[in-house]
Design a protein around this motif. Structure first.
Motif, short mmCIF file in Angstrom:
data_model
loop_
_atom_site.label_atom_id
_atom_site.label_comp_id
_atom_site.label_asym_id
_atom_site.label_seq_id
_atom_site.Cartn_x
_atom_site.Cartn_y
_atom_site.Cartn_z
N LYS A 52 17.69 5.00 -11.65
CA LYS A 52 18.01 6.28 -10.81
C LYS A 52 17.33 7.54 -11.30
N GLY A 53 17.04 8.24 -10.31
CA GLY A 53 16.10 9.36 -10.47
C GLY A 53 15.04 9.72 -9.33
N LEU A 54 14.68 10.89 -9.57
CA LEU A 54 13.53 11.50 -8.49
C LEU A 54 12.43 11.38 -9.32
N TRP A 55 11.47 10.38 -9.25
CA TRP A 55 10.47 10.11 -9.98
C TRP A 55 8.90 10.48 -9.43
N LEU A 56 8.48 11.92 -9.65
CA LEU A 56 7.23 12.15 -9.02
C LEU A 56 6.11 11.68 -9.60
N THR A 57 5.20 11.12 -8.75
CA THR A 57 4.07 10.30 -9.54
C THR A 57 3.02 10.35 -8.37
N GLY A 58 1.67 10.26 -9.14
CA GLY A 58 0.55 10.12 -8.25
C GLY A 58 0.33 8.53 -8.07
N PRO A 59 -1.02 7.95 -7.60
CA PRO A 59 -1.18 6.70 -7.14
C PRO A 59 -0.87 5.65 -8.34
N LEU A 60 -0.31 4.55 -7.81
CA LEU A 60 0.35 3.35 -8.64
C LEU A 60 -0.45 2.13 -8.26
N THR A 61 -1.01 1.27 -9.60
CA THR A 61 -1.73 0.22 -9.27
C THR A 61 -0.80 -0.97 -9.75
N LEU A 62 -0.44 -1.82 -8.82
CA LEU A 62 0.29 -3.11 -9.35
C LEU A 62 -0.83 -4.06 -9.98
N LEU A 63 -0.42 -4.97 -10.79
CA LEU A 63 -1.11 -5.71 -11.58
C LEU A 63 -0.40 -7.33 -11.39
N SER A 64 -1.13 -8.38 -11.66
CA SER A 64 -0.53 -9.54 -11.66
C SER A 64 0.68 -9.84 -12.43
N ASN A 65 1.69 -10.59 -11.92
CA ASN A 65 2.98 -10.93 -12.49
C ASN A 65 3.82 -9.75 -12.78
N ILE A 66 3.80 -8.65 -11.99
CA ILE A 66 4.66 -7.56 -12.09
C ILE A 66 5.57 -7.45 -10.89
N PRO A 96 -14.84 -1.30 7.21
CA PRO A 96 -14.80 -0.68 5.72
C PRO A 96 -15.13 0.76 5.85
N GLN A 97 -14.09 1.37 5.09
CA GLN A 97 -14.19 2.94 5.24
C GLN A 97 -13.81 3.44 3.91
N MET A 98 -14.30 4.82 3.47
CA MET A 98 -13.59 5.58 2.63
C MET A 98 -12.34 5.90 2.74
N ARG A 99 -11.53 5.93 1.82
CA ARG A 99 -10.18 6.61 2.30
C ARG A 99 -9.55 7.17 0.64
N ASN A 100 -8.35 8.05 0.79
CA ASN A 100 -8.00 8.44 -0.25
C ASN A 100 -7.12 7.19 -0.83
N GLN A 101 -7.23 6.92 -2.35
CA GLN A 101 -6.40 6.02 -2.84
C GLN A 101 -4.91 5.84 -2.29
N SER A 102 -4.37 4.71 -2.15
CA SER A 102 -3.15 4.46 -1.45
C SER A 102 -2.10 4.94 -2.75
N PRO A 103 -1.12 5.58 -2.41
CA PRO A 103 0.19 5.64 -3.38
C PRO A 103 0.49 4.38 -4.21
N VAL A 104 0.44 3.17 -3.44
CA VAL A 104 0.80 1.71 -4.24
C VAL A 104 -0.21 0.97 -3.70
N SER A 105 -0.91 0.35 -4.49
CA SER A 105 -2.05 -0.57 -4.21
C SER A 105 -2.19 -1.81 -5.24
N ALA A 106 -2.62 -2.79 -4.75
CA ALA A 106 -2.93 -3.84 -5.83
C ALA A 106 -4.21 -4.43 -5.21
N SER A 107 -5.20 -5.19 -5.98
CA SER A 107 -6.13 -5.68 -5.43
C SER A 107 -6.57 -6.98 -6.38
N ASN A 108 -6.76 -8.18 -5.75
CA ASN A 108 -7.06 -9.60 -6.22
C ASN A 108 -5.87 -9.62 -7.39
N ALA A 109 -4.71 -9.45 -7.11
CA ALA A 109 -3.52 -9.81 -7.84
C ALA A 109 -2.78 -10.71 -7.54
#
Length: 525
Positions: A52-66, A96-109
């Motif tokens: 619990k809490g208010l967690w300010l953050t920038g972009p997060l990248t999930l990885l396999s098995n998380i 296919p386009q350029m975008r700002n990185q997503s707040p939450v992303s994962a690739s090939n995970a």
């Protein structure tokens, strides 16, 4: 339908506090949370715990098995600082386009999840342009006080000049080999990220969490397989530009159940790429089950298109409720898309207060909101034959049953192309309380069985244009209309009407624009 494989995780938990994260809403926790994900993934995975809490953050990248698990009372709040989001090569609206990185992303995970009872907030109001006509005067005044810039006609607010610049250009984010890094930077703020993008991932679970306030689309699984979405809530302001709920694009084996959507654009949307790029990708969205979902504000409750160039097939939707959605069941495409949408099965759908069409099939989608704003004028599309080729879209083989609607502008609208009719629809067991009834244009081999219409306008109950092979069996009206069927067009043929219940109807059939009485057969009057 193939069984959807749900991810399983090691019994290992890493609390982000142990990495120095602080949930005070002020400290930027990007490094600490990403470090937690990286460390736990490196040792085989498990649960990254956000307490619990208010967690300010920038972009997060999930990885396999998380499994990123948000406890009750936990909010991941993404920073409104655009500089925290680097430009990355991505995909937007099927290209296919350029975008700002997503707040939450994962690739090939593989084997990833976001679970719990917390909130993920994309701070989307920092990014979005807003149309004046969608706000009250007080809301508009408060928005202007935030700063930003206005369009030349003073009807659209933009958070920065870069957003305005991008808005004024055609496909500014498209990757075409001609644009420079400096150019992309000049429109960077316009290239809004989707809140969550999972690309080429396998075995995904989204459960329990609230996703809200996305800069553009909220949830965007792309080229993924074995996706389970269960018991989530997705919220965006109703005026949010491109504020879709979930866009399932070129994915296979998907289950979405028992979730709630209240958003600014389409809610539950199936896609598979756009035009030539989507056809070249050639990856359909298929084997999707959606059940037990509720949709409030949205442009469409359940939607296919308009970017469906890789095809959409084998979709089952059941036991869903749409309240206040502009359109209930929305199937849209246009010339140039190509792609085949087929084998769509929908049943047990309940709707209330639908401002537009309860059920819509339209091959003239023009990338506009489904309902005109106050004072907005729209021209009807020119009807002309075009040559059929790979860019001609196809809608066929839909079965829709047990649909009950209390309040809609129109019950059913079907509009195909002269060269490519919408075909093979089976609609049965439906009750509509609406202003207008059934309108079908350029369609073939459609059956409507046991349909009850309670209409509040004097329009014909059934309006047919240039269609063939239509069967109406037990389509009844609560109050006798002036005209039961208006039929138009020299290509109208093979219209069969059984058990129409025409007592009190002043005019059974009104023929216009070359329609022939011999092509309409009434049985069991």
């Amino acid at each position: 339908m193939p069984a959807v494989v749900v991810p399983v995780f090691k019994n290992d938990t890493l609390n982000i506090i142990t990495q120095g994260a602080r949930g005070d809403g002020s400290y930027l926790n990007t490094r600490e949370i990403n470090q937690s994900i990286q460390q736990l993934s490196a040792r085989g995975g498990g649960v990254v715990l956000v307490p619990k809490g208010l967690w300010l953050t920038g972009p997060l990248t999930l990885l396999s098995n998380i499994n990123l698990h948000l406890q009750t009372g936990a909010t991941l709040l993404f920073t409104p600082d655009f500089q925290s989001y680097p430009l990355v090569a991505g995909n937007w609206e099927g290209l296919p386009q350029m975008r700002n990185q997503s707040p939450v992303s994962a690739s090939n995970a593989e084997n990833i999840a976001i679970t719990g009872n917390g909130i993920i907030d994309g701070n989307g109001d920092a990014w979005r342009m807003v149309k004046k006509d969608k706000l009250t005067q007080s809301q508009w005044s408060n928005l202007i006080e935030r700063g930003g810039v206005l369009s030349a006609d003073k009807k659209i607010w933009f958070p920065t000049a870069k957003v305005l610049k991008g808005f004024g250009e055609s496909n500014p984010g498209v990757i075409d080999g001609k644009k420079t890094a400096a150019y992309y930077d000049s429109v960077k703020d316009f290239l809004r990220p989707n809140l969550l993008v999972f690309s080429n991932c396998k075995k995904i679970l989204l459960e329990g969490v609230t996703f809200q306030n996305s800069p553009a689309w909220c949830l965007h699984p792309l080229l993924c397989s074995d996706l389970t979405v269960r018991g989530i809530r997705v919220y965006n302001p109703w005026y949010a530009q491109n504020g879709d709920g979930i866009d399932v694009e070129s994915c296979t084996n998907v289950l979405i159940e028992n979730s709630v959507f209240d958003v600014g654009d389409d809610a539950l949307c199936m896609k598979s790429g756009r035009d030539e790029a989507g056809r070249k990708r050639g990856k359909a969205t298929e084997n999707v089950t959606i059940r037990g979902c509720t949709v409030y504000a949205s442009h469409g409750g359940f939607v296919i298109g308009s970017e469906m160039s890789g095809g959409v097939r084998n979709i089952n939707v059941s036991n869903c409720t749409f309240i206040g959605s502009d359109i209930g069941l929305r199937f849209k495409t246009t010339r140039g898309r190509g792609g085949v949408v087929e084998n769509i099965f929908i049943r047990d759908i309940y709707m209330k207060d639908i401002p537009g069409d309860a059920i819509l099939f339209d091959m003239y989608y023009a990338a506009k909101d489904p309902l005109p704003l106050a004072g907005e004028k729209r021209e009807l599309p020119a009807v002309e034959f075009k040559k059929k080729d790979e860019s001609t879209p196809v809608f066929r083989n839909f079965q829709i049953s047990n649909v009950y609607v209390n309040g809609a502008a129109r019950a059913i609208f079907v509009r195909g192309l002269p060269e490519q009719h919408i075909e093979g629809l089976q609609l049965r067991n439906m009750v509509f309380r609406s202003r207008k009834g059934i309108e079908i244009q350029e369609a073939s081999n459609i059956s409507l069985t046991n349909i009850r219409l309670d209409l509040s306008s004097d329009a014909p109950s059934i309006d047919l244009v240039q269609s063939d092979g239509l069967m109406f069996d037990s389509v009844s009206v609560a109050r006798p209309p002036a005209t039961y069927i208006r039929a138009a067009g020299e290509r109208l043929r093979g219209i069969n009407i059984r058990n129409p219940a025409l007592a009190g109807v002043r005019e059974k059939i009104d023929l216009e624009l070359g329609a022939k009485a011999t092509e309409i057969r009434l049985e069991g009057q």
